[in-house]
Design a protein around this motif. Structure first.
Motif, mmCIF file in Angstrom:
data_model
loop_
_atom_site.group_PDB
_atom_site.id
_atom_site.type_symbol
_atom_site.label_atom_id
_atom_site.label_comp_id
_atom_site.label_asym_id
_atom_site.label_seq_id
_atom_site.Cartn_x
_atom_site.Cartn_y
_atom_site.Cartn_z
ATOM 1 N N ILE A 103 0.832 -1.201 0.000
ATOM 2 C CA ILE A 103 0.000 0.000 0.000
ATOM 3 C C ILE A 103 0.874 1.260 0.000
ATOM 4 O O ILE A 103 0.697 2.165 -0.811
ATOM 5 N N ASP A 104 1.819 1.293 0.937
ATOM 6 C CA ASP A 104 2.561 2.536 1.160
ATOM 7 C C ASP A 104 3.594 2.827 0.082
ATOM 8 O O ASP A 104 3.777 3.977 -0.317
ATOM 9 N N GLN A 105 4.308 1.797 -0.357
ATOM 10 C CA GLN A 105 5.467 2.062 -1.197
ATOM 11 C C GLN A 105 5.901 0.823 -1.970
ATOM 12 O O GLN A 105 6.994 0.306 -1.739
ATOM 13 N N PRO A 106 5.062 0.359 -2.901
ATOM 14 C CA PRO A 106 5.444 -0.851 -3.624
ATOM 15 C C PRO A 106 6.751 -0.688 -4.414
ATOM 16 O O PRO A 106 7.381 -1.681 -4.750
ATOM 17 N N LYS A 112 11.247 -3.957 -3.698
ATOM 18 C CA LYS A 112 11.233 -4.413 -5.089
ATOM 19 C C LYS A 112 12.312 -5.467 -5.329
ATOM 20 O O LYS A 112 12.084 -6.467 -6.003
ATOM 21 N N ALA A 113 13.479 -5.231 -4.737
ATOM 22 C CA ALA A 113 14.588 -6.171 -4.917
ATOM 23 C C ALA A 113 14.215 -7.530 -4.338
ATOM 24 O O ALA A 113 14.475 -8.579 -4.950
ATOM 25 N N TRP A 114 13.562 -7.509 -3.150
ATOM 26 C CA TRP A 114 13.136 -8.778 -2.545
ATOM 27 C C TRP A 114 12.100 -9.465 -3.429
ATOM 28 O O TRP A 114 12.183 -10.661 -3.715
ATOM 29 N N ARG A 115 11.121 -8.676 -3.904
ATOM 30 C CA ARG A 115 10.070 -9.214 -4.776
ATOM 31 C C ARG A 115 10.649 -9.887 -6.015
ATOM 32 O O ARG A 115 10.167 -10.902 -6.486
ATOM 33 N N GLU A 116 11.684 -9.286 -6.523
ATOM 34 C CA GLU A 116 12.269 -9.801 -7.755
ATOM 35 C C GLU A 116 13.279 -10.909 -7.483
ATOM 36 O O GLU A 116 14.015 -11.324 -8.378
ATOM 37 N N GLY A 117 13.338 -11.330 -6.213
ATOM 38 C CA GLY A 117 14.108 -12.534 -5.917
ATOM 39 C C GLY A 117 15.498 -12.338 -5.359
ATOM 40 O O GLY A 117 16.284 -13.271 -5.316
ATOM 41 N N ALA A 118 15.811 -11.112 -4.944
ATOM 42 C CA ALA A 118 17.159 -10.873 -4.401
ATOM 43 C C ALA A 118 17.292 -11.466 -3.009
ATOM 44 O O ALA A 118 16.332 -11.549 -2.278
ATOM 45 N N ALA B 334 8.567 -17.408 5.704
ATOM 46 C CA ALA B 334 7.460 -16.544 5.253
ATOM 47 C C ALA B 334 7.893 -15.610 4.126
ATOM 48 O O ALA B 334 7.063 -15.126 3.356
ATOM 49 N N TRP B 335 9.193 -15.351 4.011
ATOM 50 C CA TRP B 335 9.659 -14.502 2.905
ATOM 51 C C TRP B 335 9.438 -15.171 1.566
ATOM 52 O O TRP B 335 9.518 -14.517 0.519
#
Lengths: 118, 338
Positions: A103-106, A112-118, B334-335
């Motif tokens: 919500i706050d800061q996608p 973002k780095a974590w989302r992309e698998g870092a 959970a990550w």
């Protein structure tokens, strides 16, 4: 639990800024950011909050509204009445934090780095 | 005092009172005006006609100086001079405004050119070479500052690890908002933040965004108003907070370097060896510290001082909760939800 200020306050402040006139560039981006937070919270906030509420009920084995249960969890961690190593606690905190960032800061770079698998 | 000409005259008089052969002040213009402090650019023209580019940092007379114990903006100049004397790159102080000056409370310093905006420091192609050496250089700068003596009479606040932690908790409680992640971090810090072995002169806000960078590297360390005396790791860890890495979260030191380079520079310039677990603990502390600052903005927003900027900054507290969970439970399954 989403942080303050609530969407209505962010929208009111964005409106006030637009009424007063917003310079192009960074100031304009700030207003767009505020409206983005409000929009995302209005669209997906309720479902994320419901999931958080359900996790809290199970984790604390207690009923109450989200604000009450969130306060109860904070207090349990502070007083040591919940084990900080408990995997469900850590899982709840991670999932809740991820939901807040949605919500706050996608676009927060570390998120973002974590989302992309870092 | 709103009149630029009057300010120029007061500046010229202050320069003369400090013993400089000043004939005139030329090209005076406002660079930035914060809520309390202003920065002005001007040229000090000598009696020989030579112009020296300077910057004035001042606040209007009669305003209370909010800092960590320094009695005035002019007193901050003594601290900057001290840093200069131990080899920390700073804008050299040219002269202080004398007490009662119509120009207010402040001092003039060398006008240095360079990039200060954190994101641009990480992006500009002409700074690529500078970035490669910056983590090490930051370590060297901090070691020199931390080795400084002679700050004892400046009246700076002294605060150790336990008091810092108590103050952090108090500031968090004062926001009146329940945050389970901050509670977890506080509990972890109570068990893991070590007592300091020594207390040194700290910059207090040493991060990407508060250094001026040119193609040759760090030209000046700016913003000294949070300087205080405390554990050396305080400064090293603040520089590593994820929020100050901007678009480069994978480079822990300001988005431009590695902890290994930072600590190698620190130790090579005489800094005491840094325990990695202690650095990690202070990174947790400093991440929450930034989070509490954001959360404090939220309270101020809701109570009184509304602005769109404050509203958005308030909603940045959650980024520090994310960073705290990454620091405290990096391997939790959970990550894998991503």
């Amino acid at each position: 639990m989403f942080d303050r200020p609530a969407p209505s306050l962010l929208i009111a402040e964005a409106r006030r800024a637009l009424d007063a006139g917003v310079a192009a560039g960074f100031p304009q981006k700030v207003v767009a950011n505020a409206l983005g937070i409000a929009q995302r919270q209005l669209e997906t906030g309720p479902a994320l909050a419901e999931a958080e509420h359900a996790r809290l009920r199970e984790l604390l084995d207690q009923d109450g509204d989200l604000t009450t249960l969130n306060a109860a969890l904070a207090s349990a961690i502070r007083k040591g009445s919940i084990a900080v190593e408990a995997p469900q606690l850590v899982e709840h905190l991670i999932l809740t934090t991820v939901a807040k960032l949605e919500i706050d800061q996608p676009a927060y770079p570390a998120f973002k780095a974590w989302r992309e698998g870092a | 005092m709103g009149d630029t000409e009057e300010l120029a005259n007061a500046l010229r008089d202050a320069a003369r009172e400090a013993g400089l052969a000043a004939a005139a002040v030329d090209g005076l213009r406002l660079l930035s005006g914060g809520a309390s402090k202003e920065m002005w650019a001007f040229d000090l023209v000598g009696e020989d006609g030579a112009a020296t580019p300077l910057v004035l940092r001042r606040q209007h007379a009669g305003r209370r100086f909010s800092s960590q114990g320094l009695p005035s903006v002019a007193a901050e100049a003594a601290l900057v001079r001290l840093a200069d004397s131990v080899g920390v790159p700073v804008p050299s102080v040219a002269f202080e405004l004398p007490p009662g000056s119509p120009a207010g409370d402040g001092y003039a310093m060398a006008r240095i050119v360079g990039e200060t905006v954190g994101g641009r420091v990480l992006k500009l192609p002409e700074l690529a070479e500078a970035r490669a050496g910056m983590a090490r250089h930051c370590g060297e700068i901090l070691a020199r500052l931390h080795g400084a003596s002679g700050y004892e009479d400046l009246g700076l606040r002294r605060i150790g690890a336990r008091e810092e932690l108590a103050a952090l908790e108090e500031r968090h409680r004062a926001t009146g908002h329940d945050r389970p992640v901050f509670e977890l971090a506080l509990r972890w810090l109570k068990d893991n933040l070590p007592e300091e072995r020594t207390r040194v002169l700290l910059h207090g806000d040493f991060r990407n965004g508060n250094v001026m960078v040119g193609p040759d590297g760090i030209r000046a360390v700016l913003d000294w108003e949070l300087a205080h005396v405390g554990p050396p790791v305080y400064d090293l860890a603040w520089l590593c907070v994820t929020s100050w890495r901007f678009q480069r979260p994978e480079l822990p030191v300001g988005g431009f370097g590695t902890r290994e380079d930072l600590l190698a520079g620190y130790e090579s310039a005489g800094g005491a060896p840094v325990d990695r677990a202690e650095l990690h603990a202070w990174e947790v502390f400093q991440t929450m510290n930034w989070g509490v600052m954001c959360a404090g903005v939220a309270e101020a927003f809701v109570e009184s001082s509304r602005s769109i900027e404050a509203g958005v900054i308030a909603r940045r507290a959650s980024e520090t909760e994310f960073d705290l969970m990454r620091l405290l439970a990096p391997d939790h399954e959970a990550w894998n939800v991503r």
